[in-house]
Write a protein that holds these residues in place. Sequence first.
Motif, PDB file in Angstrom:
ATOM      1  N   VAL A   1       6.993 -36.010   6.189  1.00  0.00           N
ATOM      2  CA  VAL A   1       7.034 -37.411   5.776  1.00  0.00           C
ATOM      3  C   VAL A   1       8.299 -37.633   4.974  1.00  0.00           C
ATOM      4  O   VAL A   1       8.678 -36.790   4.137  1.00  0.00           O
ATOM      5  CB  VAL A   1       5.781 -37.770   4.945  1.00  0.00           C
ATOM      6  CG1 VAL A   1       5.848 -39.226   4.494  1.00  0.00           C
ATOM      7  CG2 VAL A   1       4.522 -37.523   5.754  1.00  0.00           C
TER       8      VAL A   1
ATOM      9  N   TYR B   1       9.333 -38.666   2.202  1.00  0.00           N
ATOM     10  CA  TYR B   1       8.978 -39.044   0.829  1.00  0.00           C
ATOM     11  C   TYR B   1      10.255 -39.120  -0.007  1.00  0.00           C
ATOM     12  O   TYR B   1      11.141 -38.282   0.176  1.00  0.00           O
ATOM     13  CB  TYR B   1       8.014 -37.986   0.236  1.00  0.00           C
ATOM     14  CG  TYR B   1       7.543 -38.276  -1.170  1.00  0.00           C
ATOM     15  CD1 TYR B   1       6.492 -39.148  -1.385  1.00  0.00           C
ATOM     16  CD2 TYR B   1       8.166 -37.680  -2.261  1.00  0.00           C
ATOM     17  CE1 TYR B   1       6.058 -39.419  -2.661  1.00  0.00           C
ATOM     18  CE2 TYR B   1       7.741 -37.941  -3.539  1.00  0.00           C
ATOM     19  CZ  TYR B   1       6.686 -38.823  -3.744  1.00  0.00           C
ATOM     20  OH  TYR B   1       6.261 -39.085  -5.011  1.00  0.00           O
TER      21      TYR B   1
ATOM     22  N   GLU C   1       5.015 -43.077   1.632  1.00  0.00           N
ATOM     23  CA  GLU C   1       4.015 -42.487   0.751  1.00  0.00           C
ATOM     24  C   GLU C   1       3.129 -41.527   1.530  1.00  0.00           C
ATOM     25  O   GLU C   1       2.702 -41.846   2.661  1.00  0.00           O
ATOM     26  CB  GLU C   1       3.151 -43.584   0.121  1.00  0.00           C
ATOM     27  CG  GLU C   1       3.853 -44.410  -0.931  1.00  0.00           C
ATOM     28  CD  GLU C   1       4.113 -43.595  -2.187  1.00  0.00           C
ATOM     29  OE1 GLU C   1       3.368 -42.624  -2.444  1.00  0.00           O
ATOM     30  OE2 GLU C   1       5.074 -43.919  -2.903  1.00  0.00           O
ATOM     31  N   PRO C   2       2.825 -40.345   0.961  1.00  0.00           N
ATOM     32  CA  PRO C   2       1.935 -39.411   1.661  1.00  0.00           C
ATOM     33  C   PRO C   2       0.492 -39.903   1.626  1.00  0.00           C
ATOM     34  O   PRO C   2       0.123 -40.747   0.812  1.00  0.00           O
ATOM     35  CB  PRO C   2       2.117 -38.111   0.874  1.00  0.00           C
ATOM     36  CG  PRO C   2       2.513 -38.553  -0.489  1.00  0.00           C
ATOM     37  CD  PRO C   2       3.314 -39.803  -0.323  1.00  0.00           C
ATOM     38  N   LYS C   3      -0.291 -39.364   2.506  1.00  0.00           N
ATOM     39  CA  LYS C   3      -1.702 -39.732   2.571  1.00  0.00           C
ATOM     40  C   LYS C   3      -2.466 -39.076   1.428  1.00  0.00           C
ATOM     41  O   LYS C   3      -2.362 -37.880   1.201  1.00  0.00           O
ATOM     42  CB  LYS C   3      -2.287 -39.289   3.924  1.00  0.00           C
ATOM     43  CG  LYS C   3      -3.728 -39.741   4.136  1.00  0.00           C
ATOM     44  CD  LYS C   3      -4.245 -39.283   5.489  1.00  0.00           C
ATOM     45  CE  LYS C   3      -5.694 -39.705   5.683  1.00  0.00           C
ATOM     46  NZ  LYS C   3      -6.211 -39.255   6.992  1.00  0.00           N
ATOM     47  N   ARG C   4      -3.244 -39.880   0.704  1.00  0.00           N
ATOM     48  CA  ARG C   4      -4.028 -39.392  -0.423  1.00  0.00           C
ATOM     49  C   ARG C   4      -5.472 -39.157   0.029  1.00  0.00           C
ATOM     50  O   ARG C   4      -6.083 -40.040   0.650  1.00  0.00           O
ATOM     51  CB  ARG C   4      -4.021 -40.399  -1.566  1.00  0.00           C
ATOM     52  CG  ARG C   4      -2.628 -40.804  -2.045  1.00  0.00           C
ATOM     53  CD  ARG C   4      -1.928 -39.669  -2.751  1.00  0.00           C
ATOM     54  NE  ARG C   4      -0.634 -40.101  -3.259  1.00  0.00           N
ATOM     55  CZ  ARG C   4       0.229 -39.298  -3.867  1.00  0.00           C
ATOM     56  NH1 ARG C   4      -0.049 -38.008  -4.004  1.00  0.00           N
ATOM     57  NH2 ARG C   4       1.377 -39.767  -4.301  1.00  0.00           N
ATOM     58  N   HIS C   5      -5.981 -37.989  -0.319  1.00  0.00           N
ATOM     59  CA  HIS C   5      -7.370 -37.680   0.005  1.00  0.00           C
ATOM     60  C   HIS C   5      -8.270 -38.021  -1.187  1.00  0.00           C
ATOM     61  O   HIS C   5      -7.796 -38.306  -2.284  1.00  0.00           O
ATOM     62  CB  HIS C   5      -7.511 -36.202   0.365  1.00  0.00           C
ATOM     63  CG  HIS C   5      -6.701 -35.818   1.560  1.00  0.00           C
ATOM     64  ND1 HIS C   5      -7.115 -36.035   2.849  1.00  0.00           N
ATOM     65  CD2 HIS C   5      -5.479 -35.217   1.654  1.00  0.00           C
ATOM     66  CE1 HIS C   5      -6.202 -35.600   3.700  1.00  0.00           C
ATOM     67  NE2 HIS C   5      -5.194 -35.103   3.001  1.00  0.00           N
TER      68      HIS C   5
ATOM     69  N   THR D   1      -7.835 -35.680  -4.244  1.00  0.00           N
ATOM     70  CA  THR D   1      -6.463 -35.390  -4.686  1.00  0.00           C
ATOM     71  C   THR D   1      -6.372 -35.513  -6.210  1.00  0.00           C
ATOM     72  O   THR D   1      -6.843 -36.503  -6.793  1.00  0.00           O
ATOM     73  CB  THR D   1      -5.475 -36.357  -4.021  1.00  0.00           C
ATOM     74  OG1 THR D   1      -5.581 -36.220  -2.603  1.00  0.00           O
ATOM     75  CG2 THR D   1      -4.055 -36.045  -4.459  1.00  0.00           C
TER      76      THR D   1
END
Length: 300
Positions: A21, A23, A27-31, A34
């Motif tokens: 990604v 960055y 924006e990265p994917k948030r779990h 997290t």
Amino acid sequence: MGSFKLGKMTMRSLFGTPETVLYPVVEPKRHANTRGHIENHAPQDCILCGICMKKCPANAIVVSKPDRTWTIDPFRCIRCNECVIACPKQCLSMHMEKSDASKEHVATVVEIPESEKDREKRLAAEARKAEAAKAAPATAPAASADENVQLSPEMEAKIAAMPPEKAAKFRAACIAKAKKEQAAAAPAAASDEVEVVFPEHVAAKLANMSPEKVEKFRAAWIAKKMGGGAGAEPASKPEPAADKPAAAPVQKVAVPELPAEPKELRVPRDLEEKLKLLDPEKAEKFRSAWLAKAKRDAGL
């Protein structure tokens, strides 16, 4: 075969999307789980108990009750979530967003507002201290003068911070304790001023004693003497009158020691129990033989 695989990988990398990604542009994917940063989201519910500070393994949290502040150092925090689990009021939470990048070492400080109950307690305590401070100068010298005991300034300051009733009881207890200490020290001071003359036989015994025992014996002797006991002796004996004849010297006669009475020999109890099981004649013979042997061993 190998050329076919290499060509496939080349075409995929040229016309496919990248695996990473871009960055921070993307924006990265948030779990859901997290762990980004810790935040005190409900400072009005915080009671400044300090449990989160004690549970933090990295010592990243500082709780100050006098300043009513809650501080966390994001550079020391390891995002273990222990403080969030331990908080009794559920004031802390783990957010998914990471902390903002910074070139300076900056800590996050949260001011905890004072509750109405705590404010009332603080104002009542301040008013009580003010009243005690006003009443202390008028009552303290009079009480000390009546008892002829002066308290230290630290003790007076401590009494001034107490409620009036508790301060009066505490002052009376301090004065009583001081009077007891003065009374206990008075005999020791008096014993130092009295000159004591011990008899010769007493002085000979004291020469073999330790200094501590001698001092205790001396104090007891003086107390008995000052109290007018039967065994008290004057510090200096009066000289006999010139017209009174001197007493004849006493002759000491050695008294011979009387021989000690021989102890009666008896058969031990356990042996008597065994003899009861035998024939009476055999038991009497065995008893006589045992007593005769015991007398020979004792030299009787």
